[in-house]
Scaffold this active site. Structure first.
Site: not given
Lengths: 330, 330
Positions: B113, B127, B129, B289, B291-292
């Site tokens: 992603s 973006h 993914n 996580r 922050e990811s």
């Protein structure tokens, strides 16, 4: 024959006509709205509010007073609204309403809500809301009525004395009405404003939060008039609780580092409001005026990747201040 | 005796051992990850990625490659992850899984992603993914498997030619695999990236979006190998679809007004990701996580109050470009 009032409704409240009761609530909210408008006009020392009036197709409407690029406040606004109409029984039950039978209820809600984002990172962001809610059956008989509200601050710089002042002022206001109020409503606030997805970090340093405080029926035993007076006092509490903080921090010097940290903390404010806040979600998923609902978002916010702060910096000191604590203790 | 493969699974896929199939998917995703990392390193012309590796307690983990304050990209990141474990039947059904019996399933998911926020408002945010998902029963028999993914751009300045280029390149990639793909996956993208609370405004100018594309079982009739090749091609599509846009806009001059509008449009990006995006919600409500998960948020975003734009300005032109249209038409 009028059916007997359910046990939940204090007799002096249900004895008033619904119309009179709602007119009283509307007048009260207008009064609080004008009061906080005057306070923030005075605190800003320079800007006036812009007012936008809006109607809600299903019933009611609101007045949004917004301050943009103020001298003290970079962005802020005070909404008041009255909304009413029909509500499915499930939705009424979800709101915590009692005495709701099958089918639809009539609901009525009015409240004031404000968020102010100061320009200076040395002054905390502040939020306040007071609201009154009613559910009635199809014949207009009152089935449930309650107050909700609260106020909290989100410091961007660690001045523990400011947080103490805020909490102590709120405690002393609460104590004027009943000794149990602050003890119950302060932890409720700590619990509510949590970014659960950020390891349960709080949005700020709290204040008070309450909901379903039924006139004449609160656990404190306050009568209906005292309950209303209490919520009214919270609606006007910022003069004493927040005003002095603005005054003593408005000339505090700061630099780019303080500003950058403020923008990061504002990012967390956005996360809370968009991901978790029930009031915001209610607004996003109903037909409310979107700019009034999202007036609470900061003018500017930052999301650096995985920011971390050295020990013994003001940033890590601020983060430590977010852990809920007894701010009344010495 | 091995139970017969459910009709949903193409025979050449279920004939492979689960271990081999998953190892293939992991190797494929790593390859796509390295490919887009190389592309954005080249496009940035200055910065390198920082890599953070993380483990997931329940099984799996990820590699986040982040670019901070790049020459071209103000913030961007490419995650790859592998997650697996047990999933309640209800959760499996919610994901769109078939052949799920009572109780728990085993799941396996891997994907890449990325989101890149260019510094210049003249270059669109992008973006992409691609992901592969498997559900198995307790004996390890494959019950369902599918691909999902897509890519879309969010211009901050109206260059219709860039949007045309993006859509035409994607259409030509899709057409190499089956003529029906772009026709189905382009409107799906327009439908998905909507700020429903903003009067259904789209996040950007779209691209393609797809989910539950089962190898050997898609409505197009593509066999399993072709399906995988198609998703792989989408994973690598930005070299052709996005790279040339960056190159032709990187030296385009702009001023404060363009930058300010970019910050407002980024605010809408934040709103979509935090309020509506299913992938972000999946991350926020699981133990991923954080922050990811939130790497996708822009470095800086603005929420002025009720912004409005005069007709015949670049701002209102951009807003008109957000309405979904046939970008392949002339």
């Amino acid at each position: 024959m009028t059916p007997p009032a359910p046990s939940g409704i204090a007799s002096n409240e249900s004895a008033m006509s619904g119309e009179a009761r709602r007119a009283r609530a509307i007048a009260w909210i207008k009064n609080v709205h004008d009061d906080v408008t005057a306070l923030f006009t005075r605190l800003d020392r320079g800007s006036e509010f812009r007012e936008d009036t809006w109607d809600r197709a299903e019933g009611g409407g609101g007045h949004s007073r917004v301050m943009i690029d103020g001298a003290t406040f970079e962005k802020g606004g005070v909404n008041r609204s009255v909304v009413y109409g029909r509500l499915p029984a499930l939705a009424a039950a979800k709101l915590g309403g009692r005495g709701v039978s099958d089918g639809e209820s009539q609901f009525f809600a009015t409240g004031v809500s404000l968020v102010f984002h100061p320009r200076s990172p040395m002054i905390p962001t502040v939020h306040l809301n007071v609201r009154y809610f009613e559910l009635s059956d199809d014949d207009g008989n009152l089935r449930d009525a309650w107050y909700g509200g609260g106020t909290d601050i989100t410091p961007m710089h660690p001045f523990p004395d400011d947080v103490k002042h805020f909490h102590r002022t709120l405690a002393s206001i609460c104590d004027r009405f009943h000794p149990s109020l602050h003890t119950r409503f302060k932890p409720w606030c700590d619990e509510y404003f949590r970014n659960t997805h950020r390891n349960n970090e709080t949005r700020g340093c709290g204040g008070i939060f309450f909901d379903h405080v039924r006139p004449g029926e609160d656990a404190s035993g306050m009568d209906a008039a005292t309950t209303m007076a209490f919520v009214d006092a919270i609606g006007r509490s910022l003069t004493e609780a927040y005003g002095p903080i603005v005054e003593r921090r408005r000339d505090e010097p700061y630099g780019e580092r303080e500003r950058n940290f403020q923008l990061v903390r504002r990012g967390r404010y956005v996360e809370f409001n968009l991901v978790h806040d029930r009031g915001t979600h209610f607004g996003l998923h109903t037909a409310a005026r979107i700019e009034s609902v999202l007036m609470s978002l900061p003018p500017l916010a930052a999301w650096p990747y995985a920011p971390s702060w050295e020990p013994d910096t003001f940033e890590s000191e601020l983060l430590q201040m977010l852990a809920p604590r007894d701010w009344l203790a010495d």
